[in-house]
Design a protein around this motif. Structure first.
Motif, PDB file in Angstrom:
ATOM      1  N   ALA A  78      -6.550  -4.110  -1.897  1.00 22.43           N
ATOM      2  CA  ALA A  78      -7.157  -3.705  -0.625  1.00 22.43           C
ATOM      3  C   ALA A  78      -6.513  -2.448  -0.059  1.00 22.43           C
ATOM      4  CB  ALA A  78      -7.055  -4.845   0.386  1.00 22.43           C
ATOM      5  N   GLU A  79      -6.057  -1.561  -0.936  1.00 19.37           N
ATOM      6  CA  GLU A  79      -5.343  -0.366  -0.475  1.00 19.37           C
ATOM      7  C   GLU A  79      -6.249   0.558   0.319  1.00 19.37           C
ATOM      8  OE1 GLU A  79      -6.062   2.985  -2.780  1.00 19.37           O
ATOM      9  OE2 GLU A  79      -5.051   2.038  -4.458  1.00 19.37           O
ATOM     10  N   GLN A  80      -5.623   1.425   1.121  1.00 11.13           N
ATOM     11  CA  GLN A  80      -6.360   2.344   1.995  1.00 11.13           C
ATOM     12  C   GLN A  80      -6.010   3.802   1.704  1.00 11.13           C
ATOM     13  OE1 GLN A  80      -4.321  -0.009   4.723  1.00 11.13           O
ATOM     14  NE2 GLN A  80      -5.174  -1.382   3.202  1.00 11.13           N
ATOM     15  N   GLY A  81      -6.164   4.190   0.452  1.00  9.32           N
ATOM     16  CA  GLY A  81      -5.965   5.585   0.095  1.00  9.32           C
ATOM     17  C   GLY A  81      -4.545   5.956  -0.260  1.00  9.32           C
ATOM     18  N   MET A  82      -3.609   5.009  -0.095  1.00  5.91           N
ATOM     19  CA  MET A  82      -2.216   5.285  -0.428  1.00  5.91           C
ATOM     20  C   MET A  82      -1.450   3.966  -0.475  1.00  5.91           C
ATOM     21  SD  MET A  82      -0.637   6.721   3.145  1.00  5.91           S
ATOM     22  CE  MET A  82       1.025   6.722   2.450  1.00  5.91           C
ATOM     23  N   GLY A  83      -0.236   4.007  -1.001  1.00  8.33           N
ATOM     24  CA  GLY A  83       0.591   2.810  -1.046  1.00  8.33           C
ATOM     25  C   GLY A  83       1.023   2.380   0.342  1.00  8.33           C
ATOM     26  N   ASP A  84       1.386   1.099   0.449  1.00 12.57           N
ATOM     27  CA  ASP A  84       1.801   0.549   1.734  1.00 12.57           C
ATOM     28  C   ASP A  84       2.768  -0.597   1.488  1.00 12.57           C
ATOM     29  OD1 ASP A  84       0.187  -1.689   1.029  1.00 12.57           O
ATOM     30  OD2 ASP A  84      -1.551  -0.758   1.961  1.00 12.57           O
ATOM     31  N   PHE A  85       3.155  -1.293   2.553  1.00 12.43           N
ATOM     32  CA  PHE A  85       4.158  -2.343   2.412  1.00 12.43           C
ATOM     33  C   PHE A  85       3.633  -3.558   1.647  1.00 12.43           C
ATOM     34  CE2 PHE A  85       6.069  -0.325   6.365  1.00 12.43           C
ATOM     35  CZ  PHE A  85       7.095   0.274   5.671  1.00 12.43           C
ATOM     36  N   THR A  86       2.319  -3.787   1.631  1.00  8.90           N
ATOM     37  CA  THR A  86       1.770  -4.851   0.791  1.00  8.90           C
ATOM     38  C   THR A  86       1.951  -4.508  -0.682  1.00  8.90           C
ATOM     39  OG1 THR A  86       0.184  -5.607   2.439  1.00  8.90           O
ATOM     40  CG2 THR A  86      -0.336  -6.068   0.147  1.00  8.90           C
ATOM     41  N   ALA A  87       1.717  -3.248  -1.043  1.00 11.27           N
ATOM     42  CA  ALA A  87       1.934  -2.812  -2.416  1.00 11.27           C
ATOM     43  C   ALA A  87       3.412  -2.919  -2.794  1.00 11.27           C
ATOM     44  CB  ALA A  87       1.440  -1.380  -2.601  1.00 11.27           C
ATOM     45  N   VAL A  88       4.297  -2.622  -1.841  1.00 13.91           N
ATOM     46  CA  VAL A  88       5.735  -2.781  -2.083  1.00 13.91           C
ATOM     47  C   VAL A  88       6.058  -4.246  -2.367  1.00 13.91           C
ATOM     48  CG1 VAL A  88       8.027  -2.647  -1.022  1.00 13.91           C
ATOM     49  CG2 VAL A  88       6.404  -0.756  -0.742  1.00 13.91           C
ATOM     50  N   ALA A  89       5.494  -5.160  -1.565  1.00 12.27           N
ATOM     51  CA  ALA A  89       5.745  -6.593  -1.765  1.00 12.27           C
ATOM     52  C   ALA A  89       5.263  -7.040  -3.139  1.00 12.27           C
ATOM     53  CB  ALA A  89       5.060  -7.392  -0.660  1.00 12.27           C
ATOM     54  N   GLU A  90       4.099  -6.575  -3.564  1.00 11.09           N
ATOM     55  CA  GLU A  90       3.571  -6.968  -4.870  1.00 11.09           C
ATOM     56  C   GLU A  90       4.461  -6.447  -5.996  1.00 11.09           C
ATOM     57  OE1 GLU A  90      -0.527  -5.946  -5.316  1.00 11.09           O
ATOM     58  OE2 GLU A  90      -1.182  -7.274  -3.693  1.00 11.09           O
ATOM     59  N   LEU A 150      -5.062  11.534  -5.861  1.00 12.43           N
ATOM     60  CA  LEU A 150      -4.085  12.121  -4.952  1.00 12.43           C
ATOM     61  C   LEU A 150      -4.240  11.494  -3.580  1.00 12.43           C
ATOM     62  CD1 LEU A 150      -4.424  15.928  -5.829  1.00 12.43           C
ATOM     63  CD2 LEU A 150      -2.681  14.336  -6.665  1.00 12.43           C
ATOM     64  N   VAL A 151      -3.140  11.402  -2.836  1.00 13.59           N
ATOM     65  CA  VAL A 151      -3.188  10.900  -1.468  1.00 13.59           C
ATOM     66  C   VAL A 151      -3.651  12.019  -0.546  1.00 13.59           C
ATOM     67  CG1 VAL A 151      -1.864   9.942   0.443  1.00 13.59           C
ATOM     68  CG2 VAL A 151      -1.320   9.262  -1.901  1.00 13.59           C
ATOM     69  N   ASP A 152      -4.681  11.737   0.233  1.00 15.21           N
ATOM     70  CA  ASP A 152      -5.113  12.648   1.299  1.00 15.21           C
ATOM     71  C   ASP A 152      -4.477  12.110   2.584  1.00 15.21           C
ATOM     72  OD1 ASP A 152      -6.379  14.028   3.343  1.00 15.21           O
ATOM     73  OD2 ASP A 152      -8.310  14.080   2.330  1.00 15.21           O
ATOM     74  N   HIS A 153      -3.286  12.585   2.897  1.00 16.94           N
ATOM     75  CA  HIS A 153      -2.527  12.023   4.012  1.00 16.94           C
ATOM     76  C   HIS A 153      -3.283  12.100   5.347  1.00 16.94           C
ATOM     77  CE1 HIS A 153       1.372  11.208   1.999  1.00 16.94           C
ATOM     78  NE2 HIS A 153       0.976  12.163   1.180  1.00 16.94           N
ATOM     79  N   PRO A 154      -3.879  13.252   5.730  1.00 13.62           N
ATOM     80  CA  PRO A 154      -4.595  13.288   7.013  1.00 13.62           C
ATOM     81  C   PRO A 154      -5.772  12.316   7.056  1.00 13.62           C
ATOM     82  CG  PRO A 154      -4.070  15.511   6.274  1.00 13.62           C
ATOM     83  CD  PRO A 154      -3.756  14.607   5.135  1.00 13.62           C
ATOM     84  N   ALA A 155      -6.554  12.230   5.973  1.00  8.48           N
ATOM     85  CA  ALA A 155      -7.716  11.337   5.974  1.00  8.48           C
ATOM     86  C   ALA A 155      -7.283   9.876   6.008  1.00  8.48           C
ATOM     87  CB  ALA A 155      -8.585  11.611   4.748  1.00  8.48           C
ATOM     88  N   ALA A 156      -6.248   9.541   5.235  1.00  9.08           N
ATOM     89  CA  ALA A 156      -5.772   8.153   5.218  1.00  9.08           C
ATOM     90  C   ALA A 156      -5.268   7.747   6.599  1.00  9.08           C
ATOM     91  CB  ALA A 156      -4.677   7.990   4.177  1.00  9.08           C
ATOM     92  N   TRP A 157      -4.545   8.652   7.272  1.00  9.46           N
ATOM     93  CA  TRP A 157      -4.030   8.317   8.598  1.00  9.46           C
ATOM     94  C   TRP A 157      -5.155   8.185   9.618  1.00  9.46           C
ATOM     95  CZ3 TRP A 157      -0.981   5.752  11.244  1.00  9.46           C
ATOM     96  CH2 TRP A 157      -0.747   6.000  12.611  1.00  9.46           C
TER      97      TRP A 157
END
Length: 573
Positions: A78-90, A150-157
């Motif tokens: 269920a990622e949202q365009g970039m890694g997050d703390f759920t991905a870290v937990a996995e 690639l991560v699109d940081h502005p769009a993901a935020w």
């Protein structure tokens, strides 16, 4: 003559002392660990009483291994365009199942809310707080962010922020956990959140260009803006609450988190605006010219003021260490050489015109050791570069693990044999600033520098010839260490067998920790960062091709992990 003195212990107890100076020294009675104050003859002395060595977990009494990963490239369902703390937990859960003790992460420091194109975790807005970009917003509601290579940081935020704002609108602000977190964060949390609110309100976070009266947190116009932006400030406190809660869940998921503390923060960020540390103006931390960087380096982060820091008992530094040991099994201190001295470059000058400024190493080390025991967090010092004489020995005495990279470990021009590596160390093949293993073998880094015009004419061919020689040298070292490889391997492609042999070489060292890069498990050929570049290439944006389970199950990853686990088996539960 005897001095009447008052000792104020950190816990609130006060002791009256009568002290007799001996050879210019005052001998104090035994003290409990903590930050204390001694007042005598109108003078104030701040004392840090700490254990002689940093904390070391019993699980690290024998050599173990761990993984390292940048957070932003990770993936999950269920990622949202970039890694997050759920991905870290996995990844932590999957790594622990393979026997890994630690999972090393890129710094999760808060970046720049109003300029999401600034993606480097090593020039953050504030190292004391977490980047809300790393929150798994899909756990709170629908999030429209799309994933890609690639991560699109502005769009993901932008997508995440909309979901997080909707969650805040529904949130019960009387929640006991939120109220406790808010109270514990105190003035530091409120100041950081106010900077975030002001950044969004004014359209940028550079307080040096904000209207008059807003130059720093205590400036005259700040209270008025704080009242007008109270709701927005509370929203950013809420984001820190969510990020901290998700990081805590990741820390409990599997392998212990090995966090990373950047050497500095941006001069226009929240850490500078709130005066979290006393900084020197007009300078940047950097590195002098050396064989790896003939022109030297300027990192664009202001240096701490060593005299002002010592005068406050290094309270700001201790708070910084404490914040970064939160939810961590280990903390890597970037550029630990800065505990002894920092290379300062005047603003606008080249690195060759810099100079060293001494630091209060013993005071800083005491703060690290004390916080290490309080957090039960091991400490690793990244001691690469121009290392002062005796520094590594002093750090080892203080219980900090050294940080050793294969390509830099040489004796008389040859790669150091495994048996001669230090025990009190973390061993690895590469870092985020170096080519990946597959990329190094193929010379991808040389080709990229040539394509970007970062090499003078003819230098690329010289570099390729040097790389070919290094391939032959490392193969000779592997064979000498008992790793059977074909004679023509130096001219051939990168293979699973070669990757396994290189990791087995490090696994055979006595170094207590071996770290394996996620990019090397995936066979990535392009590095996550190329020092000396910013917008010329997608630094801090390249994503891994798959999620944690698929990554660890791949044939290359299994070949590497099998080789390492044969030499470093996990102890029985």
């Amino acid at each position: 003559r005897r001095l009447s003195a008052t000792l104020h212990l950190e816990g609130g107890e006060t002791r009256e002392l009568s002290l007799l100076p001996e050879e210019g020294m005052l001998r104090l009675p035994p003290l409990p660990p903590g930050h204390h104050r001694l007042e005598a003859a109108g003078a104030l002395c701040r004392i840090t009483c700490a254990p002689a060595r940093a904390f070391r977990p019993s699980a690290l009494e024998a050599p173990r291994f761990g993984l390292t990963a940048q957070i932003y490239p990770l993936r999950h369902a269920a990622e949202q365009g970039m890694g997050d703390f759920t991905a870290v937990a996995e990844l932590a859960r999957t790594a622990a199942a393979e026997g890994a003790l630690w999972l090393g992460l890129s710094p999760p420091h808060a970046l720049h809310l109003a300029d999401r194109a600034r993606a480097s975790p090593y020039q953050p807005s504030d190292r004391r707080f977490l980047d809300p970009m790393l929150i798994d917003a899909a756990r709170l509601g629908p999030c429209a962010a799309q994933g890609g290579a690639l991560v699109d940081h502005p769009a993901a935020w932008a997508a995440k922020r909309a979901t997080l704002a909707a969650a805040w609108a529904r949130f019960d602000r009387r929640d006991p956990g939120f109220q406790a977190f808010r109270a514990a964060g105190g003035a530091a949390l409120r100041g950081f959140a106010l900077h975030a609110a002001l950044s969004e309100h004014l359209g940028h976070g550079d307080h040096r260009r904000w209207p008059a009266g807003l130059a720093h947190v205590d400036d005259r116009a700040v209270p008025g803006f704080a009242a007008r932006l109270a709701e927005e400030t509370e929203f950013h406190i809420f984001l820190q609450f969510l990020a901290d809660r998700q990081l805590a869940e990741a820390a409990a998921a599997g392998a212990g988190l090995y966090r990373d503390l950047a050497v500095g923060s941006a001069p226009d960020g929240a850490e500078a605006w709130t005066r979290a540390l006393p900084f020197l103006q007009g300078f940047s931390i950097g590195a002098p010219p050396d064989p790896l960087g003939p022109l030297g380096q300027v990192w664009g982060v202001p240096p701490p003021d060593p005299l002002a820091s010592a005068a406050e008992g290094h309270a700001g530094f201790a708070a910084l260490i404490r914040a970064n040991m939160r939810h961590a099994a280990a903390l890597r201190i970037d550029h630990v050489l800065g505990l002894r001295r920092l290379f300062l470059v005047p603003d606008g000058a080249p690195a060759a015109e810099g100079a060293y400024l001494a630091q209060d190493m013993e005071g800083l080390l005491a703060a690290i050791r004390l916080e290490s025991h309080r957090a039960r967090c091991a400490v690793v010092g990244e001691d690469l570069g121009t290392v002062p004489d005796g520094l590594r020995e002093r750090l080892a005495e203080a219980g900090l693990l050294s940080y050793r990279v294969l390509w830099f470990e040489r004796e008389e021009g040859r790669f150091t044999p495994p048996a001669r590596w230090p025990r009190e160390a973390v061993a690895c093949l590469a870092t985020h600033d170096l080519p990946t293993l597959a990329g190094w073998w193929a010379g991808e880094d040389i080709a990229e520098r040539e394509a970007l015009g970062l090499m003078p004419p003819g230098a690329a061919e010289t570099a390729r010839a040097g790389r070919a020689a290094e391939r032959r040298e490392i193969l000779a070292a592997l064979r000498e260490a008992g790793q059977p490889l074909p004679e023509d391997a130096a001219e051939g492609p990168f293979t699973e067998a070669l990757a396994a042999a290189l990791h087995a070489y490090l696994a055979a060292t006595p170094s207590l920790m071996l770290l394996i890069q996620a990019e090397d498990l995936a066979g990535e050929r392009v590095s996550v960062n190329l020092p000396g570049t910013d917008r010329e290439r997608p630094n801090w944006r390249r994503r891994l091709p798959c999620d944690a389970q698929a990554l660890m199950a791949g044939p290359l990853a299994q070949a590497i992990l099998s080789a390492v686990k044969r030499a470093r088996p996990a102890p029985p539960p």
